[in-house]
Write an enzyme that holds these catalytic residues in place. Structure first.
Site, short mmCIF file in Angstrom:
data_model
loop_
_atom_site.label_atom_id
_atom_site.label_comp_id
_atom_site.label_asym_id
_atom_site.label_seq_id
_atom_site.Cartn_x
_atom_site.Cartn_y
_atom_site.Cartn_z
N CYS A 138 -9.83 -0.68 -1.47
CA CYS A 138 -9.44 -1.34 -2.71
C CYS A 138 -9.24 -2.85 -2.56
CB CYS A 138 -8.17 -0.71 -3.26
SG CYS A 138 -8.35 1.03 -3.74
N ASN A 139 -8.98 -3.33 -1.35
CA ASN A 139 -8.77 -4.77 -1.22
C ASN A 139 -10.04 -5.52 -0.87
OD1 ASN A 139 -9.10 -4.12 1.43
ND2 ASN A 139 -6.93 -4.32 1.97
#
Length: 357
Positions: A138-139
């Site tokens: 997700c990052n």
């Protein structure tokens, strides 16, 4: 790291079908009260998903790993192309203007990477520079932004695009356990693209009424003691990849939020109260609450983060760009405003960036 790279515009795309949380529960015939509670208390109203087809009896069976990889490839190309076109339209550019394409995905494996496949499918210049960032979860959108901001500085005046594409419904495992229920209740399909360019005249624009913030600085934080707390790896019992989220993740992320934001603002002369816009990853209700508490933010500060979670679920690496698009649509950013972009993902890690309009 300091750059004169500007975020010129953003575009997003989702898959064709969306479901409410009760509709997803009904689709899989989930009756366990504990599992239903996880879905219905997620602060998510709808998500775009591509669920497995129904058989003659109306039952949706869990897909084989090969089918999931095929689904990822098809959805990634479709959503990626839509988001890329939308972004270029926003900045008044053509596909032929793209000089570097960086593609991000963690919900499937592609070799050659999505960048090469999109260059072929869309007819981009065969000499277009490219990169692929995979497996950072997700990052990864902010990891990509850092890499491409550096590329832009080395190639002033040339257009680059970061494209985050996550077909999260291609990463589903349906086995009736609470472990997979937590994951299956949270993620949705989505893609987001942001265009960048480093321009020697960029500093002049700070005094004009323009909506093109400069990327000033990045800061990262790896949490080694929680390296296994978020992971997407091979499940031998299921014979497929499976995503795992430790229940302690919101608290681990929240406890380290101050550390990385303080590092981001160090040597800038800025305090947290000087940041007018916070664009935090829509990682989940508890994650957002933990970040809000630990950074002393208001619900208004994370209104777009909460709105994206409500309308799309967690769309992984592109989530923060969905929030950024909503901020731009509001038209409230003014020259001189500072903003912080913040994401979190497997590692466990937190990524941040400081921008200024």
């Amino acid at each position: 790291m300091t750059t004169d790279t500007a975020l010129l515009g953003v575009g997003t795309a989702v898959t064709a079908t969306s479901y409410s949380q009760p509709e997803v529960l009904d689709a899989f015939g989930i009756t366990d009260p504990k599992v239903r509670s996880v879905f219905l208390n997620s602060a998510i109203e709808r998500r775009n998903l591509t669920l497995p087809p129904q058989d003659a009896h109306g039952v949706r069976h869990s897909e084989e790993q090969g089918d999931l990889l095929d689904k990822h490839k098809a959805l990634a190309l479709e959503m990626g192309a839509d988001a890329l076109r939308s972004c270029l339209k926003e900045v008044g550019a053509e596909l032929s203007d793209v000089r570097h394409l960086c593609c991000v995905t963690s919900t499937g494996l592609l070799t050659p990477g999505l960048s090469a496949l999109l260059i072929r499918e869309l007819g981009l210049d065969r000499h277009c520079s490219r990169s692929d960032i995979v497996g950072m979860g997700c990052n990864a959108g902010l990891n990509a932004l850092g890499v491409v901001a550096g590329w832009s500085v080395a190639h002033p005046g040339e257009l680059a695009v970061v494209l985050c594409v996550e077909a999260c419904s291609a990463a589903y495992t349906v086995d009736g356990t609470m472990r997979t229920a937590v994951v299956n209740s949270l993620f949705g399909d989505g893609a987001a693209a942001v265009a960048l360019r480093s321009d020697p005249d960029l500093t002049v624009r700070h005094d004009r009424t323009v909506a093109a913030p400069s990327v000033l600085k990045f800061a990262s934080c790896v949490i080694p003691e929680a390296v296994d707390a978020m992971r997407y790896d091979w499940d031998r019992e299921q014979s497929r990849f499976s995503f795992y989220l430790d229940p302690q993740i919101p608290y681990v992320v929240g406890a380290h939020a101050e550390l990385v934001v303080d590092r981001l603002l160090a040597d800038t002369g800025l305090r947290r109260s000087d940041i007018r816009h916070w664009l935090v990853h829509s990682g989940g209700k508890k994650v957002i609450d933990a970040v809000v508490v630990n950074l002393g933010l208001t619900r208004h500060d994370v209104r777009h983060t909460v709105g994206v979670l409500r309308d799309h679920g967690n769309v992984s690496s592109g989530s923060f760009l969905f929030s950024y698009e909503r901020l731009l649509e509001e038209g409230v950013a003014r020259p001189g405003d500072y903003g912080v972009l913040m994401t979190m993902g497997p590692g466990s890690t937190i990524e941040t960036a400081l921008i200024r309009w």
